[in-house]
Motif scaffolding. Structure first.
Motif, PDB file in Angstrom:
ATOM      1  N   UNK A  33      57.099  43.097  30.974  1.00  0.00           N
ATOM      2  CA  UNK A  33      58.094  42.121  30.557  1.00  0.00           C
ATOM      3  C   UNK A  33      59.329  42.203  31.447  1.00  0.00           C
ATOM      4  N   UNK A  34      60.045  41.097  31.502  1.00  0.00           N
ATOM      5  CA  UNK A  34      61.271  41.001  32.291  1.00  0.00           C
ATOM      6  C   UNK A  34      62.450  41.245  31.354  1.00  0.00           C
ATOM      7  N   UNK A  35      63.140  42.351  31.579  1.00  0.00           N
ATOM      8  CA  UNK A  35      64.204  42.803  30.674  1.00  0.00           C
ATOM      9  C   UNK A  35      65.550  42.636  31.364  1.00  0.00           C
ATOM     10  N   UNK A  36      66.536  42.170  30.610  1.00  0.00           N
ATOM     11  CA  UNK A  36      67.862  41.940  31.171  1.00  0.00           C
ATOM     12  C   UNK A  36      68.546  43.232  31.590  1.00  0.00           C
TER      13      UNK A  36
ATOM     14  N   UNK B  61      54.204  35.924  27.763  1.00  0.00           N
ATOM     15  CA  UNK B  61      54.868  34.664  28.103  1.00  0.00           C
ATOM     16  C   UNK B  61      55.972  34.347  27.102  1.00  0.00           C
ATOM     17  N   UNK B  62      55.739  34.644  25.828  1.00  0.00           N
ATOM     18  CA  UNK B  62      56.749  34.426  24.792  1.00  0.00           C
ATOM     19  C   UNK B  62      58.010  35.245  25.085  1.00  0.00           C
ATOM     20  N   UNK B  63      57.829  36.530  25.388  1.00  0.00           N
ATOM     21  CA  UNK B  63      58.979  37.406  25.649  1.00  0.00           C
ATOM     22  C   UNK B  63      59.656  37.025  26.958  1.00  0.00           C
ATOM     23  N   UNK B  64      58.861  36.720  27.974  1.00  0.00           N
ATOM     24  CA  UNK B  64      59.425  36.405  29.282  1.00  0.00           C
ATOM     25  C   UNK B  64      60.073  35.026  29.335  1.00  0.00           C
TER      26      UNK B  64
END
Length: 245
Positions: free
Chosen positions: A11-14, A56-59
Motif C-alpha cells: 500500500x501507498x502510505x502518506x 486498490x481501495x486503500x491506494x
C-alpha cells in the motif's frame, strides 16, 4: 499541498507530519472537498497484499496514514526517512478537539447503539462546539439502507463522518460512497469503545514500544491469536524481502 506517499510492501502510505495533516484536513473540509482517510496498520497491509481489490481501495484513499508503529518504522527501513505514527485511536480525540474549535457538523456510522449513545453523551459534555448530525448503527447481518444514510448525511450538511465498521468493511464502504457523500470520511475501526472508556487501551509504554498488539492479544487471545500469528509473521517476512531487494 504536500501529500506524498511511499510504497510500504502493498500500500501507498502518506509520509506526513500530523500537524500538517490536520492543516490539510481543515482546508479540505472548509473547501467542501470530499475524500476518505484510512489508518493503515499491519492487518490492513496484509489484507491489501492478499487481495488486490482491497489494495486498490486503500491506494485510492485521499490519505493512508501509518497507524501501526511497525508501518511507521518501515519508512526508515524501506525509504531511509523518519515517519511518526498517526494512530486512529489517538487521532480520533485529537481531531474531535479540532472539530469542536471549528464547530464542524459531525456524524458517526458503525459500532453499537450503546457505544454511540456513550459517544453522544461524552461529546455533548466535553465538546459542545460540535454539532452531532447523525449516529448510525447499521443492522448487523442485514443489508443496509445506504441510499438513506447518504441522503441523511448530505441533507444535514455533515462535514466530517467517522466510520467505525472495522477493517476491511469500513474502507470498502468509504471507497464506494465517497463520491456520493459531501463530507470527509475517516475509517476509525475500533477506536470508539476506547474513546468512551468501554475498552481500556494499552499503557503508554506499550504503545510507544510497538506492543499495543500484544496487549490486545492478552485481552482477546482467542480472537486475535490467528490474526496476529499470520499477519505479523507475514509482515516481517515481506518487509525483510523488500529490504533485501
Amino acid at each position: 499541498m504536500d501529500n506524498s506517499k511511499k510504497r510500504i510492501i502493498s500500500i501507498d502510505v502518506n509520509a506526513i507530519r500530523e500537524v500538517d495533516l490536520i492543516e490539510q484536513l481543515h482546508h479540505r473540509i472548509e473547501q467542501e472537498e470530499s475524500g476518505y482517510a484510512c489508518f493503515s496498520n499491519v492487518h490492513m497491509l496484509i489484507e491489501a497484499y492478499d487481495n488486490s481489490d482491497f489494495a486498490e481501495v486503500v491506494n485510492s484513499a485521499t490519505y493512508a496514514l501509518p497507524d501501526g508503529l511497525p508501518v511507521a518504522k518501515s519508512f526508515r527501513v524501506l525509504h531511509g526517512i523518519s515517519q511518526e505514527r498517526i494512530a486512529g485511536m489517538d487521532f480520533l480525540p485529537l481531531f474531535l478537539h479540532h472539530c469542536n474549535l471549528k464547530e464542524y457538523r459531525v456524524a458517526f456510522i458503525g459500532s453499537t447503539e450503546e457505544v454511540l449513545e456513550a459517544t453522544r453523551s461524552k461529546i455533548n459534555r466535553e465538546l459542545p462546539g460540535i454539532v452531532l448530525t447523525h449516529l448510525i448503527s447499521p443492522p448487523f447481518g442485514q443489508s443496509w439502507e445506504n441510499e438513506k444514510y447518504v441522503r441523511q448525511l448530505n441533507e444535514s450538511n455533515t462535514q466530517v463522518v467517522f466510520v467505525a465498521l472495522g477493517c476491511p468493511k469500513q474502507e470498502v464502504w468509504m471507497h464506494a460512497h465517497t463520491r456520493q457523500i459531501d463530507a470527509f470520511l475517516f475509517g476509525i475501526g475500533g477506536a470508539l469503545p476506547t474513546y468512551v472508556g468501554v475498552i481500556k487501551r494499552a499503557p503508554a509504554w506499550m504503545r510507544k514500544s510497538g506492543l499495543e498488539w500484544f496487549y490486545r492479544l492478552l485481552k482477546e487471545p482467542r480472537r486475535m491469536f490467528k490474526r496476529y500469528l499470520y499477519t505479523n509473521s507475514k509482515f516481517l517476512y515481506l518487509l525483510a524481502r523488500h529490504y533485501i531487494k
